[in-house]
Write an enzyme that holds these catalytic residues in place. Structure first.
Site, PDB file in Angstrom:
ATOM      1  N   HIS A 349       0.837  -1.211   0.000  1.00 42.86           N
ATOM      2  CA  HIS A 349       0.000   0.000   0.000  1.00 42.86           C
ATOM      3  C   HIS A 349       0.869   1.258   0.000  1.00 42.86           C
ATOM      4  O   HIS A 349       0.602   2.200  -0.733  1.00 42.86           O
ATOM      5  CB  HIS A 349      -0.945   0.004   1.211  1.00 42.86           C
ATOM      6  N   LYS A 414      -9.199  -8.467   8.270  1.00 46.45           N
ATOM      7  CA  LYS A 414      -9.763  -8.970   9.522  1.00 46.45           C
ATOM      8  C   LYS A 414     -10.071  -7.812  10.459  1.00 46.45           C
ATOM      9  O   LYS A 414      -9.405  -6.773  10.427  1.00 46.45           O
ATOM     10  CB  LYS A 414      -8.836  -9.987  10.182  1.00 46.45           C
TER      11      LYS A 414
HETATM   12  S1  SF4 Z   1      -4.944 -15.339  14.904  1.00 42.29           S
HETATM   13 FE1  SF4 Z   1      -3.281 -14.247  15.952  1.00 42.29          FE
HETATM   14  S2  SF4 Z   1      -1.512 -14.525  14.643  1.00 42.29           S
HETATM   15 FE2  SF4 Z   1      -3.320 -14.959  13.410  1.00 42.29          FE
HETATM   16  S3  SF4 Z   1      -3.931 -13.045  12.414  1.00 42.29           S
HETATM   17 FE3  SF4 Z   1      -5.045 -13.155  14.364  1.00 42.29          FE
HETATM   18  S4  SF4 Z   1      -3.747 -12.050  15.830  1.00 42.29           S
HETATM   19 FE4  SF4 Z   1      -2.459 -12.551  14.062  1.00 42.29          FE
END
Ligand code: SF4
Length: 505
Positions: A349, A414
């Site tokens: 980015h 996420k």
């Molecule tokens: S599960 Fe843990 S290691 Fe995996 S993306 Fe989420 S915070 Fe990062």
């Protein structure tokens, strides 16, 4: 006197890191299974189901639980009657173990460590160095705890020097909602209280190495102030309704661990470190009789889990999708994505924004979707290694300019988006979708082809084009700027406080 050989420590560290890359601790699997059983928000329940299915697949396939295979932390307790047969220092042995583990061809792990952290940020390419803590103790053994901590959950660590009369509970409850979901709940909180600033942080990290046993504590009752805090915080944090992946729900934490230490009369240092869906740690002991033997969990340790796909599921072809199609999507809808999708995270980015000021991009983003991911390299016949989403808020500052100047249609990552990104999404009628953090191997099964289309020198941060078949995602911010990460926790906190759901653990 016990003699510990150099190669025994190196081999044990390497084996432990490989082991924790694909085996969750059994107590964690069981607690996650209980969270799945009791969860009443279908979206959060599905996220937990994905984490559990991913966990079992990783145990069977010996591939990483998460694409972020972590920064290594080692805690060594070295007995005073131990002698080393070695020409390396113990720190060098630990780093050699890390190097061997992360470069093992059969289960290549992602190298995520950059040197010169406020400068060039160059990848060391073997995930060294680890962060290593020592204690010299009585005895003739070496006790070792090894952990691999994901950057998303480590990023949410908090510290404060409270006044002696301030409430630890009030402070914790004020910061947990600010942490968002980038730490991939449900997980654990490690809390360190007392000592000095650095001692409180280390206590919080050490607390996360303890097994999940909150139900045993509830059954027997608290005997110390630290145990009282554990029970109070476990209840009150879960009542916040944040839920799995911040979607709203009954389980945000599966345990709260508290460690304390005497402190100065003027101070009350408090640290919080969360552990995520990719909780990875193990313990071994060396007594001079060779490297550690680590016992794998049994497949029966994983609960039976099925994904219940509701009636709000849409199949989406990214090759033909239009802005008008996107306007029909509602927050919380489940989508199964097929077709071609681009990838890009922090470094890509930054480069693209710099290039936009100078001319054109190496890849046309108009009408496309970009997935925030840094995948693990493939092995054997894999198209790509585990490839779960990374924290989307890190890309918030780039979002408006990307939408305005490239015609990008959507993003996948996420956890939540911040206010600036949500405003930009609304202004350009774009969309933000979320995939489940901690379900990386499961997600990678939906990727049928992969090629690098820009910045190959960035390694895992390069821009790839993935060809997908039914990649599961949830609509997290719709074209009107409504965010499930704002509405979900609010609705579920209210349901819990109004007692319209059964909250009892
Ligand atoms: S599960 Fe843990 S290691 Fe995996 S993306 Fe989420 S915070 Fe990062």
């Amino acid at each position: 006197m016990t003699v510990i050989k150099q190669d025994d420590l190196i081999t044990s560290i390497a084996d432990a890191l490989q082991y924790i890359s694909y085996y969750h601790p059994v107590d964690f699997i069981q607690a996650m299974g209980q969270a799945y059983q009791r969860e009443q928000n279908p979206a959060a329940r599905d996220a937990i189901a994905q984490i559990l299915i991913n966990s079992r697949m990783c145990a069977m396939g010996h591939r990483p639980i998460c694409q972020d295979t972590g920064i290594v932390t080692v805690f060594l307790k070295v007995g005073m009657k131990v002698q080393w047969e070695a020409d390396m220092s113990v720190t060098e042995m630990c780093n050699e173990g890390i190097r061997r583990a992360y470069l093992l061809p059969d289960n290549l792990l992602r190298a995520s460590i950059l040197d010169d952290p406020d400068g060039a940020r160059r990848n060391t390419n073997d995930n060294t160095p680890g962060v290593i803590h020592y204690e010299i103790v009585a005895g003739d053994k070496v006790e070792v705890n090894v952990a691999a901590k994901g950057g998303g959950s480590e990023a949410k660590s908090k510290f404060i020097m409270l006044n002696p009369s301030d409430s630890v509970v009030d402070w914790v409850l004020s910061v947990i909602p600010q942490m968002g979901a980038g730490w991939c709940p449900p997980g654990m909180l490690g809390i360190g209280i007392g000592g000095t600033a650095e001692k409180a942080m280390i206590l919080a990290k050490e607390a996360l190495l303890e097994p999940i046993d909150i139900q045993e504590l509830r059954a027997r009752g608290a005997k110390t102030r630290a145990e009282e805090l554990r029970l109070e915080l476990f209840d009150k944090v879960n009542r916040l309704g944040i839920g799995a992946q911040g979607l709203g729900g009954l389980t945000t934490v599966m345990d709260v661990k508290v460690k304390d230490f005497p402190t100065h009369a003027a101070n009350k240092a408090v640290a919080i470190i969360p552990n995520c869906a990719a909780t990875r740690h193990t313990h071994f002991s060396l007594d001079g009789n060779g490297p550690a033997e680590l016992v794998p969990p049994k497949l029966e340790d994983w609960p039976e889990v099925t994904r219940e796909v509701g009636d709000n599921v849409r199949r989406v072809n990214l090759d033909t999708i239009t802005r008008d199609d996107v306007k029909a999507w509602k927050p919380g809808d489940t989508l199964l994505l097929s077709g071609k999708m681009l990838t890009g995270r922090d470094a890509a980015h930054k480069r693209m924004i710099d290039m936009l000021d100078r001319g054109t991009l190496p890849v046309d983003l108009n009408g496309r979707f970009i997935y925030y991911v840094g995948p693990v390299d493939p092995i054997r016949d894999e198209v790509v290694g585990p490839a779960g989403p990374t924290t989307a808020t890190r890309m918030d500052k780039f979002t408006r300019i990307m939408l305005e100047r490239t015609g990008l249609l959507g993003m996948i990552g996420k956890a939540e988006r911040g206010p600036t990104a949500i405003e930009a999404i609304r202004d350009y009628a774009a969309v933000y979708l979320m995939a489940v953090g901690g379900a990386a191997y499961l997600v990678s099964q939906a990727i049928k082809a992969s090629k690098v289309v820009a910045f190959p020198e960035l390694g895992m941060e390069a821009v790839y084009e993935f060809e997908l078949e039914d990649m599961p995602v949830t609509v997290a911010v719709d074209h009107l700027g409504e965010s499930v990460h704002q509405t979900g926790p609010r609705i579920w906190a209210e349901k819990i406080s109004q007692q319209v759901v059964n909250f009892d653990f």
